[in-house]
Design a protein around this motif. Structure first.
Motif, PDB file in Angstrom:
ATOM      1  N   UNK A  91      40.139  24.036   9.542  1.00 34.20           N
ATOM      2  CA  UNK A  91      41.272  23.501  10.295  1.00 34.20           C
ATOM      3  C   UNK A  91      42.550  23.419   9.461  1.00 34.20           C
ATOM      4  N   UNK A  92      42.620  24.144   8.389  1.00 38.02           N
ATOM      5  CA  UNK A  92      43.800  24.094   7.515  1.00 38.02           C
ATOM      6  C   UNK A  92      44.870  25.044   8.052  1.00 38.02           C
ATOM      7  N   UNK A  93      45.545  24.585   9.091  1.00 35.90           N
ATOM      8  CA  UNK A  93      46.514  25.425   9.793  1.00 35.90           C
ATOM      9  C   UNK A  93      47.689  25.811   8.893  1.00 35.90           C
ATOM     10  N   UNK A  94      48.219  24.848   8.164  1.00 33.62           N
ATOM     11  CA  UNK A  94      49.376  25.125   7.312  1.00 33.62           C
ATOM     12  C   UNK A  94      49.050  26.156   6.244  1.00 33.62           C
ATOM     13  N   UNK A  95      47.866  26.034   5.649  1.00 33.19           N
ATOM     14  CA  UNK A  95      47.449  27.006   4.641  1.00 33.19           C
ATOM     15  C   UNK A  95      47.344  28.396   5.242  1.00 33.19           C
ATOM     16  N   UNK A  96      46.798  28.484   6.448  1.00 31.76           N
ATOM     17  CA  UNK A  96      46.680  29.762   7.141  1.00 31.76           C
ATOM     18  C   UNK A  96      48.049  30.419   7.313  1.00 31.76           C
ATOM     19  N   UNK A  97      49.030  29.647   7.762  1.00 33.21           N
ATOM     20  CA  UNK A  97      50.367  30.192   7.999  1.00 33.21           C
ATOM     21  C   UNK A  97      50.996  30.665   6.695  1.00 33.21           C
ATOM     22  N   UNK A  98      50.838  29.892   5.632  1.00 35.90           N
ATOM     23  CA  UNK A  98      51.420  30.277   4.341  1.00 35.90           C
ATOM     24  C   UNK A  98      50.742  31.517   3.765  1.00 35.90           C
ATOM     25  N   UNK A  99      49.436  31.647   3.983  1.00 35.72           N
ATOM     26  CA  UNK A  99      48.725  32.849   3.537  1.00 35.72           C
ATOM     27  C   UNK A  99      49.263  34.076   4.265  1.00 35.72           C
ATOM     28  N   UNK A 142      56.354  32.903  10.078  1.00 38.77           N
ATOM     29  CA  UNK A 142      55.831  33.327   8.777  1.00 38.77           C
ATOM     30  C   UNK A 142      55.897  34.842   8.624  1.00 38.77           C
ATOM     31  N   UNK A 143      55.541  35.566   9.668  1.00 36.49           N
ATOM     32  CA  UNK A 143      55.568  37.026   9.617  1.00 36.49           C
ATOM     33  C   UNK A 143      56.990  37.542   9.444  1.00 36.49           C
ATOM     34  N   UNK A 144      57.923  37.013  10.224  1.00 38.00           N
ATOM     35  CA  UNK A 144      59.311  37.475  10.125  1.00 38.00           C
ATOM     36  C   UNK A 144      59.897  37.149   8.757  1.00 38.00           C
ATOM     37  N   UNK A 145      59.551  35.987   8.214  1.00 35.81           N
ATOM     38  CA  UNK A 145      60.001  35.650   6.860  1.00 35.81           C
ATOM     39  C   UNK A 145      59.512  36.691   5.867  1.00 35.81           C
ATOM     40  N   UNK A 146      58.222  37.000   5.916  1.00 33.80           N
ATOM     41  CA  UNK A 146      57.651  37.958   4.980  1.00 33.80           C
ATOM     42  C   UNK A 146      58.174  39.366   5.155  1.00 33.80           C
ATOM     43  N   UNK A 147      58.581  39.702   6.389  1.00 33.45           N
ATOM     44  CA  UNK A 147      59.109  41.033   6.663  1.00 33.45           C
ATOM     45  C   UNK A 147      60.568  41.178   6.239  1.00 33.45           C
ATOM     46  N   UNK A 148      61.247  40.056   6.005  1.00 29.91           N
ATOM     47  CA  UNK A 148      62.681  40.131   5.742  1.00 29.91           C
ATOM     48  C   UNK A 148      63.109  39.551   4.404  1.00 29.91           C
ATOM     49  N   UNK A 196      64.294  27.718   5.682  1.00 33.79           N
ATOM     50  CA  UNK A 196      63.930  27.850   7.090  1.00 33.79           C
ATOM     51  C   UNK A 196      62.431  27.954   7.296  1.00 33.79           C
ATOM     52  N   UNK A 197      61.744  28.693   6.395  1.00 27.03           N
ATOM     53  CA  UNK A 197      60.286  28.814   6.486  1.00 27.03           C
ATOM     54  C   UNK A 197      59.624  27.459   6.332  1.00 27.03           C
ATOM     55  N   UNK A 198      60.049  26.683   5.343  1.00 33.71           N
ATOM     56  CA  UNK A 198      59.444  25.371   5.111  1.00 33.71           C
ATOM     57  C   UNK A 198      59.671  24.433   6.302  1.00 33.71           C
ATOM     58  N   UNK A 199      60.845  24.498   6.898  1.00 34.87           N
ATOM     59  CA  UNK A 199      61.114  23.657   8.076  1.00 34.87           C
ATOM     60  C   UNK A 199      60.206  24.057   9.228  1.00 34.87           C
ATOM     61  N   UNK A 200      60.052  25.373   9.453  1.00 34.54           N
ATOM     62  CA  UNK A 200      59.212  25.854  10.552  1.00 34.54           C
ATOM     63  C   UNK A 200      57.749  25.474  10.358  1.00 34.54           C
ATOM     64  N   UNK A 201      57.240  25.638   9.130  1.00 33.70           N
ATOM     65  CA  UNK A 201      55.812  25.430   8.860  1.00 33.70           C
ATOM     66  C   UNK A 201      55.461  23.950   8.746  1.00 33.70           C
ATOM     67  N   UNK A 202      56.286  23.192   8.038  1.00 32.79           N
ATOM     68  CA  UNK A 202      55.934  21.803   7.737  1.00 32.79           C
ATOM     69  C   UNK A 202      56.515  20.777   8.713  1.00 32.79           C
ATOM     70  N   UNK A 203      57.467  21.187   9.552  1.00 29.76           N
ATOM     71  CA  UNK A 203      58.088  20.227  10.469  1.00 29.76           C
ATOM     72  C   UNK A 203      57.997  20.695  11.921  1.00 29.76           C
ATOM     73  N   UNK A 204      58.692  21.781  12.243  1.00 35.00           N
ATOM     74  CA  UNK A 204      58.858  22.176  13.644  1.00 35.00           C
ATOM     75  C   UNK A 204      57.540  22.524  14.325  1.00 35.00           C
ATOM     76  N   UNK A 205      56.716  23.347  13.687  1.00 38.34           N
ATOM     77  CA  UNK A 205      55.498  23.851  14.325  1.00 38.34           C
ATOM     78  C   UNK A 205      54.233  23.379  13.612  1.00 38.34           C
ATOM     79  N   UNK A 206      54.289  22.222  13.011  1.00 41.88           N
ATOM     80  CA  UNK A 206      53.138  21.707  12.272  1.00 41.88           C
ATOM     81  C   UNK A 206      52.036  21.193  13.195  1.00 41.88           C
ATOM     82  N   UNK A 207      52.418  20.641  14.343  1.00 36.34           N
ATOM     83  CA  UNK A 207      51.449  20.021  15.248  1.00 36.34           C
ATOM     84  C   UNK A 207      50.573  21.064  15.947  1.00 36.34           C
TER      85      UNK A 207
END
Length: 437
Positions: A91-99, A142-148, A196-207
């Motif tokens: 259930x480690x969603x945040x880790x999954x997104x960062x990977x 996460x994907x768009x961040x990594x692509x750009x 922007x990535x940190x805000x998206x992963x840890x705040x906006x879409x964390x739930x």
């Protein structure tokens, strides 16, 4: 006509937000731009169609890549990956997104395959995302961040091409700048994307987010395979990995995604991982997976051709520069705003840089901007179009993988999140870089 760019981009944005198909939205925006510049409807359409040829090889590579991805899925190796991630991440969603963001970063500089990995990696993980109740908007971000972000900041792989494009475009307009200088100038705008990535992963879409209702056929297929035991690694899986490595090598060495994808697909048949009799089915499913993104890229190239052939962009900048004076803060803000309008419609930072540089360099020189500040403005203006544009492969790529089961909307689940989390900080950090450097 200067207003043609603004009006056409507004048409594209509004229609997209109203969930009108992105291809129809781009066509409408392109025809509107042509009509506003005095072209007839037929001539506007002719200019648009002629421009589509510029992306023909890209569209073909996406189709072949989709078929290769389907063949890899047929081998069953992706099921092993899903089972492994289930055991490790749970259930480690945040880790999954960062990977996923980390894997995407590798696709730009270390193994420069751009979006080629998405149809291979993401569709098999969708069931895992649903089990974890992972918000797919976080994955899209996460994907768009990594692509750009990597190609914006690091001059290696696609980053080298991007920085070299800026260097040559500035030199063509009378300003010489070194590659290390360009890389240094873009560190500040790139930092905005990291924020922007940190805000998206840890705040906006964390739930947690309940999965949406999707394609019934895909769901039925999932239910049928739900109770199947995970496969053990076998000969077919080893041959599949070999085919993948050959594909990556060909793409990196010859820099041709068409040849690479075709070679990988042929190897899957030669190795008998996929029976020859399933060739038609593999190609049909590949077209179904990547056909839309391929055609969107074609139409987007046509739209870009309308804007350039009718001199809409140059007219916009000329009229904008008339009232900017020598206020560097105002000039930088207006130039980035123009860059945003131009690139979000064209959807390609690489294709936009020469256009933007031809307009930005004379204005920056007359206003007293340093070469480093000018490079920061041009690089940021180009990058603004990749994040958040409905026609960008940095948004279309993530959508093609996340919407494999019909549960992900291109505009509201990819473009809006990436625009909010990347275009806004890119704009602000790029503006600050232009004033600081």
């Amino acid at each position: 006509m200067a207003w043609a760019v603004i009006v056409s981009v507004l048409i594209l944005t509004i229609l997209s937000l109203l969930r009108v198909n992105v291809i129809i939205a781009i066509l409408a925006a392109g025809l509107a731009a042509g009509l506003m510049n005095g072209e007839s409807l037929i001539d506007s359409l002719d200019i648009l169609v002629k421009g589509m040829g510029d992306q023909a090889s890209v569209a073909l590579s996406y189709i072949l890549l989709g078929a290769f991805a389907v063949a890899i899925g047929y081998s069953g190796i992706t099921g092993i990956l899903v089972s492994f991630l289930l055991r490790v991440l749970k259930d480690r969603r945040t880790t999954m997104v960062l990977v996923i963001a980390g894997v995407a970063c590798l696709s730009q500089n270390v193994i420069p395959v751009h979006i080629a990995f998405i149809p291979l990696l993401i569709p098999p993980l969708l069931k895992l995302f649903d089990r974890m109740e992972l918000d797919r908007r976080a994955v899209a971000s996460a994907l768009t961040f990594g692509l750009q972000a990597p190609y914006v900041m690091i001059p290696v792989g696609f980053g080298y091409i991007f920085h070299e494009t800026i260097q040559k475009a500035m030199a063509a307009n009378g300003v010489s700048v070194t590659m290390p200088t360009i890389a240094q100038s873009l560190l500040i705008p790139g930092s905005g994307m990291i924020a922007g990535l940190f805000v998206a992963v840890f705040i906006t879409y964390r739930k947690k987010r309940k999965p949406l209702k999707g394609d019934s056929f895909f769901q039925e297929e999932q239910e049928q395979t739900e109770g199947f035991p995970s496969q053990s690694f076998n000969r077919k899986h080893a041959l599949t990995i070999l085919a993948i490595f050959v594909t990556l090598f060909i793409q990196a060495y010859w820099e041709s995604l068409v040849i690479a994808a075709l070679a990988g697909l042929l190897l899957m048949f030669v190795f008998r991982v996929v029976p020859f009799k399933l060739g038609d089915n593999i190609m049909t499913e590949g077209i179904a997976m990547m056909g839309t993104i391929a055609f969107v890229m074609l139409v987007a190239a046509g739209y870009a051709n309308v804007l350039t052939e009718t001199d809409s962009v140059s007219a916009l900048v000329e009229q904008s520069s008339a009232f900017m004076g020598n206020n560097q803060a105002l000039i930088a803000f207006i130039l980035l705003l123009v860059g945003l309008l131009v690139t979000i419609g064209i959807g390609s930072s690489f294709a936009t840089v020469p256009i933007v540089a031809a307009l930005f360099v004379p204005i920056c020189v007359s206003a007293g901007f340093s070469p480093m500040a000018t490079a920061a403005l041009i690089g940021t203006a180009g990058a603004l179009g990749d994040a958040g544009s409905p026609a960008s492969d940095s948004t279309l790529g993530p959508t093609s993988g996340l919407n494999a089961d019909g549960r992900h909307n291109h505009i509201w689940d990819t473009c809006v999140p990436t625009f909010l989390h990347y275009n806004i900080p890119l704009f602000l950090f790029g503006w600050m870089a232009a004033l600081m450097l």
